[in-house]
Design a protein around this motif. Sequence first.
Motif, PDB file in Angstrom:
ATOM      1  N   UNK A 499      12.221  59.154   7.138  1.00  0.00           N
ATOM      2  CA  UNK A 499      11.091  58.793   7.977  1.00  0.00           C
ATOM      3  C   UNK A 499      10.603  57.378   7.799  1.00  0.00           C
ATOM      4  N   UNK A 500      11.126  56.657   6.809  1.00  0.00           N
ATOM      5  CA  UNK A 500      10.737  55.255   6.628  1.00  0.00           C
ATOM      6  C   UNK A 500      11.303  54.409   7.759  1.00  0.00           C
ATOM      7  N   UNK A 501      10.768  53.208   7.897  1.00  0.00           N
ATOM      8  CA  UNK A 501      11.235  52.323   8.968  1.00  0.00           C
ATOM      9  C   UNK A 501      12.722  52.009   8.824  1.00  0.00           C
ATOM     10  N   UNK A 502      13.168  51.763   7.601  1.00  0.00           N
ATOM     11  CA  UNK A 502      14.584  51.468   7.393  1.00  0.00           C
ATOM     12  C   UNK A 502      15.451  52.689   7.711  1.00  0.00           C
ATOM     13  N   UNK A 503      14.988  53.849   7.327  1.00  0.00           N
ATOM     14  CA  UNK A 503      15.753  55.064   7.615  1.00  0.00           C
ATOM     15  C   UNK A 503      15.853  55.297   9.117  1.00  0.00           C
ATOM     16  N   UNK A 504      14.748  55.182   9.812  1.00  0.00           N
ATOM     17  CA  UNK A 504      14.751  55.399  11.261  1.00  0.00           C
ATOM     18  C   UNK A 504      15.631  54.384  11.958  1.00  0.00           C
ATOM     19  N   UNK A 505      15.614  53.129  11.494  1.00  0.00           N
ATOM     20  CA  UNK A 505      16.481  52.110  12.078  1.00  0.00           C
ATOM     21  C   UNK A 505      17.950  52.447  11.840  1.00  0.00           C
ATOM     22  N   UNK A 506      18.261  52.945  10.641  1.00  0.00           N
ATOM     23  CA  UNK A 506      19.635  53.318  10.355  1.00  0.00           C
ATOM     24  C   UNK A 506      20.131  54.444  11.245  1.00  0.00           C
ATOM     25  N   UNK A 507      19.285  55.436  11.480  1.00  0.00           N
ATOM     26  CA  UNK A 507      19.679  56.557  12.336  1.00  0.00           C
ATOM     27  C   UNK A 507      19.958  56.114  13.763  1.00  0.00           C
ATOM     28  N   UNK A 508      19.345  55.016  14.181  1.00  0.00           N
ATOM     29  CA  UNK A 508      19.461  54.599  15.579  1.00  0.00           C
ATOM     30  C   UNK A 508      20.475  53.480  15.784  1.00  0.00           C
ATOM     31  N   UNK A 509      21.306  53.263  14.783  1.00  0.00           N
ATOM     32  CA  UNK A 509      22.443  52.369  14.959  1.00  0.00           C
ATOM     33  C   UNK A 509      23.352  52.960  16.040  1.00  0.00           C
ATOM     34  N   UNK A 510      23.853  52.136  16.923  1.00  0.00           N
ATOM     35  CA  UNK A 510      24.630  52.636  18.064  1.00  0.00           C
ATOM     36  C   UNK A 510      26.046  53.010  17.642  1.00  0.00           C
ATOM     37  N   UNK A 511      26.131  53.995  16.775  1.00  0.00           N
ATOM     38  CA  UNK A 511      27.409  54.565  16.345  1.00  0.00           C
ATOM     39  C   UNK A 511      27.113  55.975  15.862  1.00  0.00           C
ATOM     40  N   UNK A 512      27.449  56.960  16.684  1.00  0.00           N
ATOM     41  CA  UNK A 512      27.057  58.324  16.332  1.00  0.00           C
ATOM     42  C   UNK A 512      27.848  58.880  15.156  1.00  0.00           C
ATOM     43  N   UNK A 537      26.413  44.708   2.754  1.00  0.00           N
ATOM     44  CA  UNK A 537      25.276  43.830   3.002  1.00  0.00           C
ATOM     45  C   UNK A 537      23.994  44.593   2.715  1.00  0.00           C
ATOM     46  N   UNK A 538      22.961  43.867   2.286  1.00  0.00           N
ATOM     47  CA  UNK A 538      21.654  44.467   2.053  1.00  0.00           C
ATOM     48  C   UNK A 538      20.684  44.038   3.132  1.00  0.00           C
ATOM     49  N   UNK A 539      19.717  44.908   3.417  1.00  0.00           N
ATOM     50  CA  UNK A 539      18.671  44.596   4.388  1.00  0.00           C
ATOM     51  C   UNK A 539      17.350  45.130   3.855  1.00  0.00           C
ATOM     52  N   UNK A 540      16.280  44.425   4.172  1.00  0.00           N
ATOM     53  CA  UNK A 540      14.942  44.863   3.742  1.00  0.00           C
ATOM     54  C   UNK A 540      14.016  45.102   4.926  1.00  0.00           C
ATOM     55  N   UNK A 541      14.521  44.925   6.135  1.00  0.00           N
ATOM     56  CA  UNK A 541      13.738  45.160   7.348  1.00  0.00           C
ATOM     57  C   UNK A 541      14.662  45.705   8.426  1.00  0.00           C
ATOM     58  N   UNK A 542      14.117  46.470   9.386  1.00  0.00           N
ATOM     59  CA  UNK A 542      14.972  47.044  10.428  1.00  0.00           C
ATOM     60  C   UNK A 542      15.819  46.004  11.160  1.00  0.00           C
ATOM     61  N   UNK A 543      15.238  44.826  11.458  1.00  0.00           N
ATOM     62  CA  UNK A 543      16.002  43.806  12.169  1.00  0.00           C
ATOM     63  C   UNK A 543      17.192  43.336  11.342  1.00  0.00           C
ATOM     64  N   UNK A 544      16.977  43.167  10.039  1.00  0.00           N
ATOM     65  CA  UNK A 544      18.075  42.759   9.170  1.00  0.00           C
ATOM     66  C   UNK A 544      19.154  43.851   9.116  1.00  0.00           C
ATOM     67  N   UNK A 545      18.735  45.090   9.113  1.00  0.00           N
ATOM     68  CA  UNK A 545      19.694  46.195   9.089  1.00  0.00           C
ATOM     69  C   UNK A 545      20.577  46.161  10.333  1.00  0.00           C
ATOM     70  N   UNK A 546      19.964  45.981  11.484  1.00  0.00           N
ATOM     71  CA  UNK A 546      20.742  45.942  12.723  1.00  0.00           C
ATOM     72  C   UNK A 546      21.686  44.752  12.747  1.00  0.00           C
ATOM     73  N   UNK A 547      21.227  43.615  12.236  1.00  0.00           N
ATOM     74  CA  UNK A 547      22.101  42.439  12.170  1.00  0.00           C
ATOM     75  C   UNK A 547      23.284  42.693  11.233  1.00  0.00           C
ATOM     76  N   UNK A 548      23.021  43.350  10.108  1.00  0.00           N
ATOM     77  CA  UNK A 548      24.091  43.635   9.163  1.00  0.00           C
ATOM     78  C   UNK A 548      25.123  44.582   9.778  1.00  0.00           C
ATOM     79  N   UNK A 549      24.651  45.594  10.488  1.00  0.00           N
ATOM     80  CA  UNK A 549      25.569  46.518  11.161  1.00  0.00           C
ATOM     81  C   UNK A 549      26.417  45.775  12.181  1.00  0.00           C
ATOM     82  N   UNK A 550      25.784  44.910  12.960  1.00  0.00           N
ATOM     83  CA  UNK A 550      26.524  44.149  13.969  1.00  0.00           C
ATOM     84  C   UNK A 550      27.591  43.280  13.317  1.00  0.00           C
ATOM     85  N   UNK A 551      27.248  42.654  12.189  1.00  0.00           N
ATOM     86  CA  UNK A 551      28.214  41.794  11.516  1.00  0.00           C
ATOM     87  C   UNK A 551      29.398  42.601  11.002  1.00  0.00           C
TER      88      UNK A 551
END
Length: 555
Positions: A499-512, A537-551
Motif C-alpha cells: 500500500x505504500x507509494x513505491x509498492x503501488x507504483x511497482x504494481x502499476x508498471x506496464x508489464x503484467x 537499480x534503486x529508486x526512492x520515489x515512484x517517478x524514479x521507479x518508473x524510470x528505472x523500469x523503463x531503462x
Amino acid sequence: MTAGRTHVEWRGWGAAPFEEARSADRPVLLSLTATWCDSCHEMDGETYAEPRIAANVNDGFVPVRVDVDRRPRIRERYNMGGFPSTVFCTPDGDVITGAGYLGPDGMRQVLDSVREVWADRGDDAGRVPRALAGDPTPGGTVDERIEEHLAGQLDEQWDDRFGGWGDDAKFPLPQTVEFALKRDRPKATQTLRAIAESLIDHDAGGFYRYAAARDWSEPEREKLLTDNAALIRAFANGYLYTGEESLLNPATGAQEFLTDRLWNGAAFGGSVAPPDDDSEPRRDHTGYAGGNALAAEALLTVAAYTDDEASREYAERVLRTLEESFVDDGVVSHIAPSDVGADDPDPPAGLLEDHARVIAAFATARQVLGPDALPVDPLTVAGTVADEAIETLQEPAGAFRDGPPQGVGLVSEPLRPLDGTVEVADALVDLAAVADVVDDPEADSDGHRSDDYAAAAHDAVAAFAGAWDRFGVQVAGYGSVASRLTRPNLVVAVGDGAGSDLHRAGLRVADHEAVVVPAAPNTPEGVATIHRGADRRDATAPEELLDAVAALTDG
C-alpha cells in the motif's frame, strides 16, 4: 440416484457401480452433465424420461451420472466433444463407444448396438484412448523459438474481418489475449472490445462462455466462474497497458456479477445457466478450489491497479476460505467440505489445476497484500501447495499428471495436460521469483526453495517443447511461460509495506508479468530495488521507479 425428470436409476461415480457391472455382466452407461448445460437438461426431459428407454437402460446397463464440474478428471477422459456426453464403457472403464446429445430414436439405436457388441465381444470391445496410453510427452529444449512461433500464430490465425482468432466459433481465449498484450497489443485490445460488445450479459451481468458464430454472434449464454475470473484478469491487464477505462469497466462489471449472483457466503459458486422461459436460471453454488483461486487472483489484479476496496475485500475472503477449508497440509480439495453430498462421499483432491491456481493466487496475494493481511503468510500457503504438487504430481521427465495416479476406470491412466502444465509452470515462476526476494540465503532446508520451483517450472515446459512448432494460439500461454524461462523476470523489491507509494507504483508498471514484492526483508525502507537478472537499480520515489523500469526494459 434420480436426476431431474429422468426415470433412470442413476448411480454416482465410484468403484461400486463398476463392480456391479462386472458382477452383472453389463456395460456401464456413463452420462456426463453440468448444471449450466441446457442440452443436458433437454436430454433428461426428452430421452431419459421416456419410460421404455429408461427401462432399457436400467435393465441392460449400469447407469452412472457425473457432474463434470465436480469431477474434472472424468470430464477430461470421457468427454465426447461437449456436453452431454453419453459414453458406454466396460466394467473396467474402457470406452466401447460414445456420443453427445442423443434423442430418443438415436438412443434406442445405440443401446441396441452396444448390447450386441457387448454380447459378442465383452471386455474386448473396450479401448483406452490414445491420449491415455502412457506415451512420453514430446520433450525438447526451452528456447526463444517457442515464443517466436506463437507470436507468429497471432498473425497466422487472426480473423481480419471480425477480430479474435480462428474462422469458426469464437472463444475469448483470455490467456492468448494476455500473451498478445505484450507482443501484438492492437490485436489484443481489438479482441477485448469484441468480447465486451458480444459476450457480456448487459441485463444480468457477467461474460457468456463463447460465441457460436465467427462474427461473435449467437452467444452460448451459460456463465462460468472460471471464464469470468480469467476474463476479469485479462481486461484488467488490458487496462494496465492502455489506461483505457473502456477496458476496465468490463472487469468491474463482471466482478459485480460474481459478488451479486455467485457469492455463497464463503466463496463463489461455479456457474449460472441460461434462464429458462418460465423459471430463474439454474445456479451451481458449489465452491470449487480452482475457480475460486482464479477469481481471487483476478480480483487482486483489479485491486492492484485501481485500489478498489471491494476487489480486495472479496479476494481476501476467498483466500481465507481456501486456506481454512480447502488446503490441508498442502493437498487441495476440489470441493468445499460443506458442499460434499451424501451421494458423493469421496470427492476429488490433489488435482493439478486446483494446485496450480492456488499457488498462483497466494503468490499474487503476497505481492498485492503483503505478508500480514491474511492469517497465514500467503507465501507459506503457496510454497506448501507447490511442494505437494511437485512431490506427488511431477514425473521424473518433468511433466505433471492431472491428479493422483489412482482411481476408477480411466482415472487411473496417466493424463498430462498441456493447459495444466502452463498454469502450474507460470505459477511456479511467480513463486520462485517472490521466494528469491523473501528468503534468506542463509536459511536452512525449511526455506521456500526458489531454485527448485524454477527448475520444476522449466522441466514442466521442457516436457512439451519438442512439439513447439505444432502449437496454435489456443495455447499461447505456453509461449508466455516459455519466454519467462528464457529471459530474466522484471522484479521490484520494495522495502516498504503493501500500500505504500513505491509498492503501488511497482504494481502499476506496464508489464503484467512483473513480480512486485512489498516488505522485502533485504531492501531498506523507502527504497525499491528494480532488477532484471544481474542489472539492478534503486529508486526512492515512484517517478524514479518508473524510470528505472523503463531503462531496464529498453536495455
